[in-house]
Write a protein that holds these residues in place. Sequence first.
Motif, PDB file in Angstrom:
ATOM      1  N   TYR A 196       0.814  -1.211   0.000  1.00  9.73           N
ATOM      2  CA  TYR A 196       0.000   0.000   0.000  1.00  9.73           C
ATOM      3  C   TYR A 196       0.848   1.263   0.000  1.00  9.73           C
TER       4      TYR A 196
ATOM      5  N   LYS B 287      -5.106   3.395  -7.191  1.00  8.06           N
ATOM      6  CA  LYS B 287      -5.738   3.537  -5.878  1.00  8.06           C
ATOM      7  C   LYS B 287      -7.233   3.766  -6.030  1.00  8.06           C
TER       8      LYS B 287
ATOM      9  N   VAL C 205      -8.998   0.459  -6.892  1.00  8.40           N
ATOM     10  CA  VAL C 205      -9.177  -0.407  -5.722  1.00  8.40           C
ATOM     11  C   VAL C 205     -10.308   0.116  -4.843  1.00  8.40           C
ATOM     12  N   ALA C 206     -10.338   1.429  -4.643  1.00  2.81           N
ATOM     13  CA  ALA C 206     -11.394   2.024  -3.816  1.00  2.81           C
ATOM     14  C   ALA C 206     -12.770   1.806  -4.435  1.00  2.81           C
TER      15      ALA C 206
ATOM     16  N   GLN D 185     -13.846  -1.675  -3.772  1.00  4.38           N
ATOM     17  CA  GLN D 185     -14.214  -1.824  -2.360  1.00  4.38           C
ATOM     18  C   GLN D 185     -15.648  -1.352  -2.122  1.00  4.38           C
TER      19      GLN D 185
ATOM     20  N   TYR E 110      -9.245  -6.349  -1.573  1.00 10.33           N
ATOM     21  CA  TYR E 110      -9.509  -5.007  -2.080  1.00 10.33           C
ATOM     22  C   TYR E 110      -9.410  -3.938  -0.988  1.00 10.33           C
TER      23      TYR E 110
ATOM     24  N   ALA F 243      -8.228  -0.743   0.613  1.00 16.41           N
ATOM     25  CA  ALA F 243      -7.792   0.447  -0.122  1.00 16.41           C
ATOM     26  C   ALA F 243      -6.594   1.144   0.512  1.00 16.41           C
TER      27      ALA F 243
ATOM     28  N   GLY G  28      -8.889  -3.052 -10.332  1.00 16.80           N
ATOM     29  CA  GLY G  28      -8.380  -2.969  -8.969  1.00 16.80           C
ATOM     30  C   GLY G  28      -7.372  -4.058  -8.676  1.00 16.80           C
TER      31      GLY G  28
END
Length: 346
Positions: A47, A57, A60-61, A64, A117, A119, A239
């Motif tokens: 990360y 990023k 991935v968010a 999520q 996932y 973040a 992601g």
Amino acid sequence: MRMILRKQVTALMLCTLMVFSVTFTLALPTAQAGTVNDVGKQLEKVYDQLVLDAGGKNDVAAAQVKLANLNRDPNSAPWPDVFAILLTDQVMTRLGGEVAAKNKIIDFVCDLAAVQYSANKGDLRKNMEKFKKKHASTVTALFGSDFTIDYLYDYLQAAKEEVPNVITNDVSGLIALASGDYRQIRNSVKGWLRDALTKAATGQYSLFENKLGALGWSIDKLTDAKDLVSAQVDPGYAGEIALMKAYVRSETHFLKDEKQWDHNINMKAGNTLPLKLSIFGFPLAGYVLHWKVDDISAATVNDSTKTLTAVTKGKTKLQAYLNNPDTDWVYQGTVHVTGGGGGSIK
């Protein structure tokens, strides 16, 4: 020859990640608190790299958020397809019948995906601890109390050692890597993952494969079930690919004097340094990737000879990348140039 090596480096990076990501979390409920803490520290490095990739990023968010809103009704997509893979007679018997097994599979898969996932570092630790506490009884019911984190680490290490042989023997897969398309690469990696884990599952490491077989499961089935959920929450696997790249970057080190260096490279003006890079312990990576600097007044690179030359006092960003420095860089550091020196550094 150099192109073949570049393809192998790319494949090794991604396959190593998938070997760990598909199977590691299954052992979390059997891990001691100290082990989870140590693993968390290692994964947090991923990360640290993800935050350097704004687009990744965000991908991935976004996954999520979609995962948090995923319908957990057993009759809603993707669950009927997931059950077709994972809801075996053996699983229903061990988890208390069909209804209970379906609900536990949904919770298990969603919470496993939440770990994948995460973040940021805070989410990662929270999701790992949640999975460990919530699913300890489920993992024990499925795999037994003898399925431990120590055993899994040793097994995965054995699988990692099989990866180069698996990749080298797959000529068609290597040709597919020439595109540089991570989605296409990902498909090849799934086959390598299966083959590496299968080759490693012999002798003392046959336990995991035997445990899966006793449930009517396999590595392929676990991967396919995971992909069904990913297809819902992470279209195009954007992601997942961002996390792949971040993991690769976290395992990439600049080599100076044959030792791993940090991301700050100090040089004197006039000195030349060979561009050496280690990726997952592969020491020739620097020779098969491309290199660039942002400010050629401070330092320059010769991408043909793979050398870095300090020019005048100042600093510049240094990048190593596969095809596009904006999207698939593997390493980036800062070159700090001080007063004059002269000569080459080995």
